[in-house]
Design a protein around this motif. Structure first.
Motif, PDB file in Angstrom:
ATOM      1  N   UNK A  95       0.855  -1.182   0.000  1.00  0.00           N
ATOM      2  CA  UNK A  95       0.000   0.000   0.000  1.00  0.00           C
ATOM      3  C   UNK A  95       0.892   1.233   0.000  1.00  0.00           C
ATOM      4  N   UNK A  96       0.645   2.118  -0.922  1.00  0.00           N
ATOM      5  CA  UNK A  96       1.466   3.330  -1.043  1.00  0.00           C
ATOM      6  C   UNK A  96       0.902   4.383  -0.086  1.00  0.00           C
ATOM      7  N   UNK A  97       1.384   4.366   1.140  1.00  0.00           N
ATOM      8  CA  UNK A  97       0.874   5.288   2.143  1.00  0.00           C
ATOM      9  C   UNK A  97       1.506   6.670   1.970  1.00  0.00           C
ATOM     10  N   UNK A  98       0.807   7.670   2.471  1.00  0.00           N
ATOM     11  CA  UNK A  98       1.308   9.048   2.450  1.00  0.00           C
ATOM     12  C   UNK A  98       1.496   9.497   3.884  1.00  0.00           C
ATOM     13  N   UNK A  99       2.748   9.699   4.281  1.00  0.00           N
ATOM     14  CA  UNK A  99       3.054  10.090   5.649  1.00  0.00           C
ATOM     15  C   UNK A  99       2.950  11.598   5.836  1.00  0.00           C
ATOM     16  N   UNK A 100       2.681  12.019   7.078  1.00  0.00           N
ATOM     17  CA  UNK A 100       2.678  13.432   7.445  1.00  0.00           C
ATOM     18  C   UNK A 100       3.403  13.575   8.772  1.00  0.00           C
ATOM     19  N   UNK A 101       4.002  14.721   8.970  1.00  0.00           N
ATOM     20  CA  UNK A 101       4.774  14.951  10.198  1.00  0.00           C
ATOM     21  C   UNK A 101       3.957  15.624  11.289  1.00  0.00           C
ATOM     22  N   UNK A 102       2.922  16.365  10.923  1.00  0.00           N
ATOM     23  CA  UNK A 102       2.132  17.097  11.919  1.00  0.00           C
ATOM     24  C   UNK A 102       1.038  16.214  12.491  1.00  0.00           C
ATOM     25  N   UNK A 103       0.682  16.408  13.761  1.00  0.00           N
ATOM     26  CA  UNK A 103      -0.406  15.633  14.371  1.00  0.00           C
ATOM     27  C   UNK A 103      -1.752  16.002  13.748  1.00  0.00           C
ATOM     28  N   UNK A 104      -2.720  15.097  13.891  1.00  0.00           N
ATOM     29  CA  UNK A 104      -4.086  15.409  13.483  1.00  0.00           C
ATOM     30  C   UNK A 104      -4.707  16.354  14.515  1.00  0.00           C
ATOM     31  N   UNK A 105      -5.684  17.134  14.084  1.00  0.00           N
ATOM     32  CA  UNK A 105      -6.321  18.063  15.008  1.00  0.00           C
ATOM     33  C   UNK A 105      -6.988  17.325  16.161  1.00  0.00           C
ATOM     34  N   UNK A 106      -7.549  16.154  15.876  1.00  0.00           N
ATOM     35  CA  UNK A 106      -8.171  15.352  16.922  1.00  0.00           C
ATOM     36  C   UNK A 106      -7.546  13.963  16.913  1.00  0.00           C
ATOM     37  N   UNK A 107      -6.749  13.703  17.925  1.00  0.00           N
ATOM     38  CA  UNK A 107      -6.120  12.399  18.077  1.00  0.00           C
ATOM     39  C   UNK A 107      -5.858  12.156  19.558  1.00  0.00           C
ATOM     40  N   UNK A 108      -5.785  10.917  19.997  1.00  0.00           N
ATOM     41  CA  UNK A 108      -5.519  10.635  21.416  1.00  0.00           C
ATOM     42  C   UNK A 108      -4.083  10.990  21.782  1.00  0.00           C
ATOM     43  N   UNK A 110      -0.433  10.471  22.596  1.00  0.00           N
ATOM     44  CA  UNK A 110       0.464   9.430  22.083  1.00  0.00           C
ATOM     45  C   UNK A 110       1.871   9.681  22.606  1.00  0.00           C
ATOM     46  N   UNK A 111       2.169   9.236  23.796  1.00  0.00           N
ATOM     47  CA  UNK A 111       3.535   9.392  24.313  1.00  0.00           C
ATOM     48  C   UNK A 111       4.495   8.487  23.556  1.00  0.00           C
ATOM     49  N   UNK A 112       5.720   8.893  23.476  1.00  0.00           N
ATOM     50  CA  UNK A 112       6.713   8.070  22.803  1.00  0.00           C
ATOM     51  C   UNK A 112       7.130   8.671  21.472  1.00  0.00           C
ATOM     52  N   UNK A 113       8.204   8.125  20.931  1.00  0.00           N
ATOM     53  CA  UNK A 113       8.800   8.667  19.711  1.00  0.00           C
ATOM     54  C   UNK A 113       8.389   7.918  18.448  1.00  0.00           C
ATOM     55  N   UNK A 114       8.118   6.633  18.567  1.00  0.00           N
ATOM     56  CA  UNK A 114       7.861   5.817  17.378  1.00  0.00           C
ATOM     57  C   UNK A 114       6.389   5.872  16.974  1.00  0.00           C
ATOM     58  N   UNK A 115       5.979   7.053  16.484  1.00  0.00           N
ATOM     59  CA  UNK A 115       4.596   7.269  16.052  1.00  0.00           C
ATOM     60  C   UNK A 115       4.616   7.768  14.609  1.00  0.00           C
ATOM     61  N   UNK A 116       3.845   7.121  13.755  1.00  0.00           N
ATOM     62  CA  UNK A 116       3.775   7.488  12.341  1.00  0.00           C
ATOM     63  C   UNK A 116       2.327   7.833  11.992  1.00  0.00           C
ATOM     64  N   UNK A 117       2.149   8.948  11.307  1.00  0.00           N
ATOM     65  CA  UNK A 117       0.837   9.402  10.887  1.00  0.00           C
ATOM     66  C   UNK A 117       0.781   9.497   9.371  1.00  0.00           C
ATOM     67  N   UNK A 118      -0.402   9.286   8.827  1.00  0.00           N
ATOM     68  CA  UNK A 118      -0.538   9.404   7.387  1.00  0.00           C
ATOM     69  C   UNK A 118      -1.924   9.000   6.930  1.00  0.00           C
ATOM     70  N   UNK A 119      -2.020   8.642   5.650  1.00  0.00           N
ATOM     71  CA  UNK A 119      -3.302   8.232   5.081  1.00  0.00           C
ATOM     72  C   UNK A 119      -3.093   7.022   4.176  1.00  0.00           C
ATOM     73  N   UNK A 120      -4.123   6.183   4.137  1.00  0.00           N
ATOM     74  CA  UNK A 120      -4.133   4.991   3.287  1.00  0.00           C
ATOM     75  C   UNK A 120      -5.048   5.245   2.100  1.00  0.00           C
ATOM     76  N   UNK A 121      -4.535   5.190   0.868  1.00  0.00           N
ATOM     77  CA  UNK A 121      -5.405   5.378  -0.300  1.00  0.00           C
ATOM     78  C   UNK A 121      -6.228   4.117  -0.557  1.00  0.00           C
TER      79      UNK A 121
END
Length: 436
Positions: A95-108, A110-121
């Protein structure tokens, strides 16, 4: 150990197997070449014996145009295929995911460093993409199932992995995919890995399909459709047909490792000694979506094929532009539409053991004279020995009555085939053929 005449030895999957007498030789992959370090002076005196493999009874252009139509309309049958789920991964893709560096406006939180955000087409349109958060450190995956960019209001979108390593799998994911022909329900298995900082790969495996009990000409069949995995480019569509006796419906699918029960979806199919044109359409139907498949009987010109070989379970042939021929337990003379075919798959079965030969050549069938095909067993364990400098190279092959190489799709990795090297009556080396 010698096998009784007619028994099959479960042997490796690839057409060739190689082994090394030097036991410290490393296994390099699925088609690795092992080398036997034997001095050239020993070569004339070497007798190669297979331990546990000596088997006295060896294991063992387009479709034809249709005949002129008669006055009566062709017979047709329509069957409804209903949604089903399985724990097996039927098909998978990256799956060709699209990563983003900024947090979502509404998200729980998430302590820790190994967190990846993005979208699944999940479809060709931007609004079909699904936001996600992979909390690698805690082995969690958050999916925005309702696609509102709020990752706090989807309780069913919170999934856990048993792993906390660089590779994590998340199962039992139920999604509704928007599509032009109506929303599709699918069950997926998602796999994420990250072996380098900032780099993430994702894979989706499909764990759902469509099934019906098909009755044609006095025989009951399990008919199924496996769709494509969403790739963000093309709409979901039929990818494979499942066709086997209804009595075998409880057998595992094994589609990812190759199976005689599945073949590419086609609109023209010959099986059970009859030819059909297939019409397949998806009907959303609210809470009861289904596929409707109509089998319209055809009358192509037929030719004869004389089949010779033991333990043949199924032969799958294809002709352009869209004809698939399925011959079950072929023996003696069988009939099929005239045409130029590719021998896509030749399957043998004895008990629970299956072996196959793939892309096995071409075959032409015409109405004037019978064609011939030698295939299947008995199968013979064969070792090809070549000299390379001061070493011997051993190539293992499992050959059929036709001289083709056959493969075991699900080999017994605990008991690979073995060999021994002798000088006279003295055994000077032994080893096992490495898988791959």
């Amino acid at each position: 150990m010698k096998l009784a005449r007619g028994n099959w030895q479960v042997l490796p999957w690839a057409i060739m197997r190689r082994a090394s007498v030097v036991r410290s030789a490393s296994q390099l992959g699925l088609i690795q070449m092992g080398r036997v370090a034997v001095g050239r002076a020993l070569i004339p005196a070497i007798i190669l014996g297979l331990l546990g493999l000596e088997i006295p009874a060896r294991f063992p252009a387009g479709a034809a145009p249709a005949e002129p139509a008669t006055a009566s309309a062709p017979a047709s049958d329509t069957v409804d295929l209903n949604y089903q789920e399985t724990d097996e991964v039927l098909v998978s893709r990256s799956v060709r995911i699209k990563l983003q560096t900024s947090p979502f406006q509404k998200e729980p939180a998430l302590p820790g460093q190994n967190v990846f955000r993005g979208s699944l087409p999940l479809g060709p349109r931007p609004e079909q993409a699904m936001a996600f958060i992979w909390d690698k450190g805690r082995g969690r995956l958050l999916l925005d199932l309702n696609r509102n960019r709020d990752l706090t209001d989807d309780p069913k979108g919170l999934l856990a992995s048993a792993s906390r390593d660089d590779s994590q799998t998340f199962t039992n994911i139920h999604l509704v995919l928007p599509a032009g022909t109506g929303d599709r329900s699918v069950r997926l298995q998602m796999h994420f890995n990250s072996y380098q900082a900032g780099s993430v790969r994702a894979y989706a495996g499909l764990c759902s399909y469509w099934e019906a009990r098909l009755s044609l000409n006095g025989k009951e069949w399990q008919l199924g459709l496996v769709e494509t995995v969403p790739d963000g480019k093309a709409p979901v569509s039929p990818r494979y047909l499942l066709l086997r006796s209804w009595g075998e419906r409880q057998r595992p699918f094994h589609l990812t490792s190759s199976s005689p029960d599945f073949f590419d979806y086609t609109t023209n199919l010959f099986f059970g000694n009859r030819a059909y044109a297939l019409d397949c359409r998806y009907e959303p139907g609210g809470d009861s979506p289904k596929y409707k498949v109509t089998f319209k009987e055809q009358s192509p010109r037929l030719g004869e094929l004389k089949v010779t070989g033991a333990d043949l379970h199924r032969i799958i042939l294809t002709a352009k532009p869209a004809m698939t021929v399925v011959l079950d337990q072929p023996a003696g003379t069988v009939k099929l539409p005239v045409g130029s075919y590719s021998l896509d798959e030749i399957w043998l079965r004895k008990g629970e053991v299956e072996a196959g030969s793939f892309r096995a050549g071409r075959l032409s069938v015409d109405a004037r004279r019978p064609a011939s095909l030698v295939a299947g067993g008995p199968l013979t364990n064969s070792v090809e020995v070549k000299s390379q400098g001061h070493n011997l190279q051993l190539n293992y092959k499992l050959l059929g009555a036709d001289g083709r190489a056959y493969q075991f799709p699900r080999p017994d990795y605990r008991h690979p085939p073995e060999f021994a090297v002798f000088q006279g009556t003295n055994r000077v080396a032994t080893g096992k053929f490495q898988y791959g």
